[in-house]
Design an enzyme around this catalytic site. Structure first.
Site, short mmCIF file in Angstrom:
data_model
loop_
_atom_site.label_atom_id
_atom_site.label_comp_id
_atom_site.label_asym_id
_atom_site.label_seq_id
_atom_site.Cartn_x
_atom_site.Cartn_y
_atom_site.Cartn_z
N CYS A 97 0.85 -1.19 0.00
CA CYS A 97 0.00 0.00 0.00
C CYS A 97 0.88 1.24 0.00
CB CYS A 97 -0.93 0.01 1.22
SG CYS A 97 -0.02 0.02 2.79
N ASP A 504 4.00 29.87 -30.23
CA ASP A 504 4.98 30.47 -31.14
C ASP A 504 4.42 30.33 -32.55
OD1 ASP A 504 7.53 31.40 -32.15
OD2 ASP A 504 7.89 29.31 -32.73
N ASP A 690 9.31 25.65 -30.58
CA ASP A 690 10.17 24.60 -31.16
C ASP A 690 11.62 25.01 -31.33
OD1 ASP A 690 9.75 26.42 -33.24
OD2 ASP A 690 10.02 24.87 -34.76
N ASP A 694 12.81 30.04 -28.30
CA ASP A 694 11.63 29.82 -27.45
C ASP A 694 11.98 29.30 -26.06
OD1 ASP A 694 9.85 30.51 -29.55
OD2 ASP A 694 10.08 28.50 -30.39
#
Length: 796
Positions: A97, A504, A690, A694
Site C-alpha cells: 500500500c 509560437d 520549437d 523559445d
C-alpha cells in the site's frame, strides 16, 4: 583475531572489518544506517525487545548484496547523471500500500549519501540517485532488506519471468484459501441449519473444530503477506491496510478458538476464511489491473534493440548499441527497428513511425533525411550516419522520460497519500470505540466484538492510495502511444487546469517550412556567399532561402566563412575575407544601421554586406493542419490563446487572421517572449514552441511544450514533447490531461464516499465481517476499473 559483536544485528565479525563509531561497532553500512534510523525515529526500544537474539539475513534475498557493487552490475544497470551522481532503477518486492512506499522512501532518504528516492506504487519501480563515494549500492539494498522488503534491478527482458513467478505464488495462496473457504461454507451451512432445527453442543463443537482446522492455513499461509506487512508497519510506527486485515482476521480467529474451547456461543471461523480470501482475491485482481496499465511502458523498453549493424571500411559487424558513436555508419534491413537516431546517406524507402508519432501511414525516406530511433524499416536496405549516441536517441529518451514521469507524483496524489497514512490509525480507534459502546449497550460481548471487526475490515485505504496513480499511469501511457511525452505525471494535473495557451508562430502554428515567393535584388549578389550564410543557420527562414538558392543553381557551392554567429529572433552575423556579412529580419538590419522600409505581409529575409543592403527575400509559411480544431477546442474549454513571434507585425497579423487568432504580439526577442509569458503569472499558462529562441518562454510558463522536430535544447527544457509535431497531438494532450484529472477526482470521490457510507453502517451493526471483506475488495477494484474507462472513452 578477536571477534566483535555488531551493535545492530548482534552477529560476530573480525574487528578489522568493523565500522567503529564512538562506542558502537557495525558490520556494514546497512546495519549502521538502520541503527541510526531506529534511534532517530525513537525506536531504540527495538534492541531491548531483541535482547540477546541475533538478526539473520532475510530469507528471500535473491543474491548477496555485494553483487550490486560489481563492475558488471554497474555497467549494465547503473548510469551517472550530469551532476556525477549514480542512478539505478530497482523493483521493490513486498509493497502492499501507499504506507509501504512512504516507509521505503523515508528510510532511503535518511541514509547518508542518498540524494533522491522515488517509488511508483503502480509497478513497484524505484529510481534511486546516490553519491557512490559516500554510500555503496549494496548498503542501500541492505537497508531495504532490513525493513522487510527486497530489491533487484529492473530489467524488462527478465521482468515478465519474475512477474509470472510472483503470480504463481499468488495462485497457490488463493487456491488454498478458496479450497478451505468453500469447505468451511459447507460446514457453516450445516451449522446454520442446526441453529434453526436444533443441534447438540457436541456436534456443534466438532463442526467448529473442523472449521478451525480449515481456517488455520487460510489465515497463516494465504494471509501471511498481511501479517508480514503489519509487522514491519508496526516496527516502523505505521498503521497500514495490512494491519486492518491482519487485526480483524486474527482477533476473529482467536475469539472463535475461545468459543470452541469453552463450548459456548457462536464461532466465526467462516468469517476468518472469507476475510482473507476476498481481500486476497481483491489484491490479486488489483495487481493484474495495475500490470495491464503498466504494460505499455514495459513493452516499449523490452523491444529496444540491443545491437545494430555498423559498417566500417566496407565490412559489417554487430555492435552493442552502447558502443555506437556519433558519425558511425549503421545498416538497417527491412523489418528491423532503428535503435539510434541518424541521417540517411544511402537508400530510399518507407519507415513505419506509428509506434512513436501515431502516424498510421508509412513515411518515405531518402538521402539526407532523418531516421528516428524506434521506427521500423519496411522495404529497403538503408545506410545512415548516427547523429546521436544511444542514450540521447529518441527511443532511449522516450523510455527514460516515461519512467521519470511515472515516478514523479502529482500534488493531488501526495495529498491522498498523506491522508491514507493516518487513515488506518483512525479506523482502529473508531473500531475500539465502537466495540466499547456496543459492549456497554446492549451488554453483548459477542455482538460488540463482531461489529468492531466489521469496522476494521470494511475500511479501505487502498482505494484512496490507488485513486491517483492508476489513472495517471493510464494517462501517461495513452499519451506515449500517441507521441505525447509528459516528463512528469504532475504535468497532467497542471495542464488540466490550463487557462492560457501561448503559441509560437513559426514551426508551431505554421509548418516551419517557409517557401520563397519573391526575391528583390538591389545590387549584385554573390550567391555562394549568401548560401554559406544561410547554411550556417538552422532557422527555417534561412534554410528556406538556402533551398531556394540550390533550386535555382544546383551546382552552387557555399564559400567558407571565417566566423558565423546566430542571434535568436534576429539573424546571422558572419565574417568573410574581412567583410561583415549580415542576414536576418528588419529589426536586425536597423540595429546595424541599415534603414529598411518594406511593406508586406510575408516574412522577410535581408542580406547585407558591410552595412549595405544587397537583397531581400519574401517568404510564406502555411499553417499546420488542425490549428482551427485546436482553437475551437480552446474556445469551448475557456482557454485564452495568444500568439508570439519574432516576425514583423504585418506577417504576424496575416497568419493570425488566416487561422483565427485574435491576440498576438510581433517583433519580439526571446527575452521579450519570456517577459510576456511571465506577465500572465496569475493564470495557468502553457507555452508551445520549437526553437532556440523559445527556450526562455518555455521555461517561464507553467507547462512548456516542445515540438519533436525542434531544437535539442528546447526539448530539454520543455515539460511535454510532441513527437509528431502535430497540433492534433497538442489538442489530444489537453484532452488526455483533462480526462485523467477528472478520473482522479472521481476516484477520490468514490473512495471517500465509500468510506463515508460503509464505516457508519458497520459501526451501526448493519454489516457482518463477510460482507465487509467483499466491500473492501470491491472498492479498490472499482477505483481501478473507473480509471481504465479512459481507454474505452478514447476508443469510442
Amino acid at each position: 583475531m578477536s571477534k566483535i559483536e555488531c551493535s545492530h544485528c548482534h552477529l560476530d565479525f573480525d574487528e578489522e572489518v568493523m565500522i567503529k563509531e564512538e562506542e558502537h561497532y557495525f558490520c556494514c553500512k546497512g546495519c549502521q544506517g538502520v541503527f541510526h534510523l531506529l534511534r532517530d525515529s525513537g525506536l531504540q526500544s527495538f534492541y531491548d525487545k531483541l535482547g540477546d537474539k541475533k538478526l539473520s539475513a532475510p530469507t528471500h534475498t535473491m543474491e548477496e548484496s555485494t553483487a550490486f557493487d560489481s563492475d558488471s552490475f554497474y555497467g549494465q544497470f547503473v548510469t551517472k547523471n550530469s551532476e556525477g551522481f549514480c542512478e539505478v532503477s530497482l523493483i521493490i518486492e513486498g509493497l502492499h500500500c501507499a504506507a509501504c512506499v512512504w516507509l521505503n522512501e523515508k528510510v532511503l532518504h535518511k541514509l547518508e549519501g542518498v540524494v533522491e528516492a522515488h517509488i511508483n506504487f503502480t509497478n513497484n519501480k524505484a529510481k534511486i540517485i546516490w553519491a557512490d563515494h559516500i554510500v555503496k549500492l549494496s548498503a542501500i539494498i541492505d537497508m531495504i532488506r532490513a525493513i522487510g522488503y527486497n530489491a533487484y534491478p529492473y530489467d524488462p527482458s527478465v521482468q515478465e519471468a519474475k512477474a509470472n513467478k510472483e503470480r504463481k505464488k499468488y495462485y497457490l495462496r488463493i487456491v488454498v484459501a478458496l479450497f478451505a473457504a468453500m469447505n468451511i461454507m459447507w460446514i457453516a451451512i450445516a451449522q446454520y441449519a442446526g441453529y434453526f432445527s436444533g443441534m447438540t453442543q457436541e456436534i456443534k463443537t466438532i463442526l467448529n473444530v473442523a472449521e478451525w482446522i480449515l481456517a488455520t492455513p487460510v489465515l497463516f499461509y494465504s494471509g501471511w503477506g498481511f501479517f508480514k506487512g503489519a509487522y514491519y508497519g508496526l516496527k516502523n510506527k505505521i498503521v497500514s491496510m495490512d494491519m486492518l486485515v491482519a487485526t480483524g482476521a486474527l482477533l476473529t480467529y482467536l475469539y472463535s478458538i475461545y468459543i470452541t474451547l469453552s463450548q459456548s456461543g457462536e464461532a466465526y471461523f467462516d468469517s476468518v476464511a472469507m476475510i482473507i480470501t476476498f481481500v486476497l482475491l481483491g489484491k490479486f485482481l488489483e495487481v493484474l489491473s495495475k500490470k495491464s496499465v503498466a504494460d505499455t511502458m514495459d513493452a516499449i523498453a523490452k523491444h529496444v534493440p540491443n545491437e545494430v549493424t555498423v559498417v566500417q571500411d566496407g565490412q559489417s559487424e554487430r555492435r552493442s548499441v552502447h558502443e555506437v558513436k556519433v558519425g558511425d555508419i549503421i545498416a538497417i534491413k527491412p523489418g528491423e527497428k532503428a535503435a539510434i537516431d541518424g541521417e540517411v546517406i544511402q537508400g530510399e524507402g518507407f519507415f513505419d513511425e506509428s509506434s512513436l508519432s501515431g502516424e498510421s501511414h508509412p513515411i518515405y525516406k531518402k538521402e539526407s533525411e532523418k531516421i528516428i530511433s524506434g521506427t521500423i524499416c519496411i522495404d529497403a536496405l538503408f545506410h545512415y550516419r548516427a547523429t546521436k549516441d544511444f542514450s540521447r536517441s529518441t527511443l532511449s529518451k522516450l523510455v527514460s522520460m516515461l519512467e521519470s514521469a511515472m515516478r514523479k507524483k502529482p500534488r493531488i496524489e501526495m495529498v491522498a497519500n498523506e491522508i491514507s497514512r493516518y487513515f488506518s490509525t483512525v479506523i482502529l480507534l473508531l473500531a475500539l470505540a465502537t466495540f466499547l459502546l456496543w459492549w456497554l449497550w446492549p451488554h453483548s460481548f459477542d455482538r460488540a466484538f463482531m461489529v468492531g471487526i466489521s469496522v476494521i475490515v470494511i475500511a479501505c485505504p487502498c482505494a484512496l492510495a490507488l485513486a491517483t496513480p492508476v489513472a495517471t499511469l493510464i494517462g501517461l501511457n495513452l499519451g506515449g502511444k500517441r507521441g505525447i511525452l509528459f516528463k512528469e505525471a504532475a504535468q497532467l494535473e497542471t495542464m488540466a487546469k490550463t487557462q492560457m495557451l501561448i503559441l509560437d508562430k513559426t514551426g508551431t502554428i505554421t509548418q516551419g517550412r517557409p517557401e520563397v515567393v519573391d526575391s528583390n535584388i538591389l545590387k549584385e549578389v554573390d550567391k555562394a556567399l549568401l548560401l554559406a550564410l544561410c547554411s550556417s543557420s538552422l532557422h527555417p527562414i534561412a534554410q528556406a532561402v538556402a533551398a531556394h538558392l540550390k533550386h535555382e543553381e544546383p551546382s552552387l557551392r557555399p564559400l567558407a566563412l571565417h566566423t558565423s554567429k546566430q542571434l535568436p529572433s534576429r539573424g546571422i552575423v558572419a565574417v568573410h575575407e574581412g567583410r561583415k556579412i549580415l542576414g536576418g529580419n528588419a529589426e536586425f538590419m536597423k540595429e546595424n544601421g541599415i534603414n529598411i522600409d518594406v511593406k508586406t505581409h510575408f516574412s522577410l529575409f535581408f542580406f547585407a554586406i558591410d552595412e549595405e543592403l544587397i537583397c531581400y527575400y519574401e517568404l510564406k509559411d502555411r499553417p499546420k493542419k488542425g490549428i482551427k480544431e485546436l482553437l475551437a477546442f480552446c474556445e469551448e474549454s475557456g482557454i485564452e490563446v495568444l500568439m508570439l513571434t519574432g516576425d514583423h507585425e504585418s506577417s504576424a497579423r496575416f497568419i493570425a487572421e488566416e487561422v483565427g487568432i485574435k491576440n498576438y504580439q510581433a517583433a519580439l526577442s526571446p527575452r521579450q517572449k519570456a517577459d510576456v509569458v511571465a506577465s500572465h503569472s496569475e493564470k495557468v499558462r502553457v507555452m508551445v514552441g520549437d526553437g532556440v529562441n523559445d527556450i526562455l518562454a518555455l521555461a517561464s510558463a507553467n507547462i512548456g511544450i516542445a515540438m519533436g522536430s525542434g531544437s535539442d535544447i528546447a526539448i530539454e527544457v520543455s515539460d511535454v514533447v510532441l513527437l509528431n509535431d502535430s497540433l492534433k497531438s497538442l489538442k489530444e494532450a489537453f484532452v488526455i490531461s483533462r480526462r485523467t484529472f477528472k478520473l482522479v477526482k472521481q476516484n477520490l470521490a468514490i473512495s471517500l464516499v465509500y468510506n463515508a457510507i460503509t464505516i457508519p453502517l458497520a459501526m451501526a451493526g448493519y454489516v457482518i465481517p463477510l460482507i465487509a471483506a467483499v466491500s473492501m475488495s470491491f472498492s479498490s477494484l472499482l477505483v481501478v476499473g473507473n480509471s481504465i474507462r479512459i481507454k474505452w472513452k478514447w476508443n469510442r
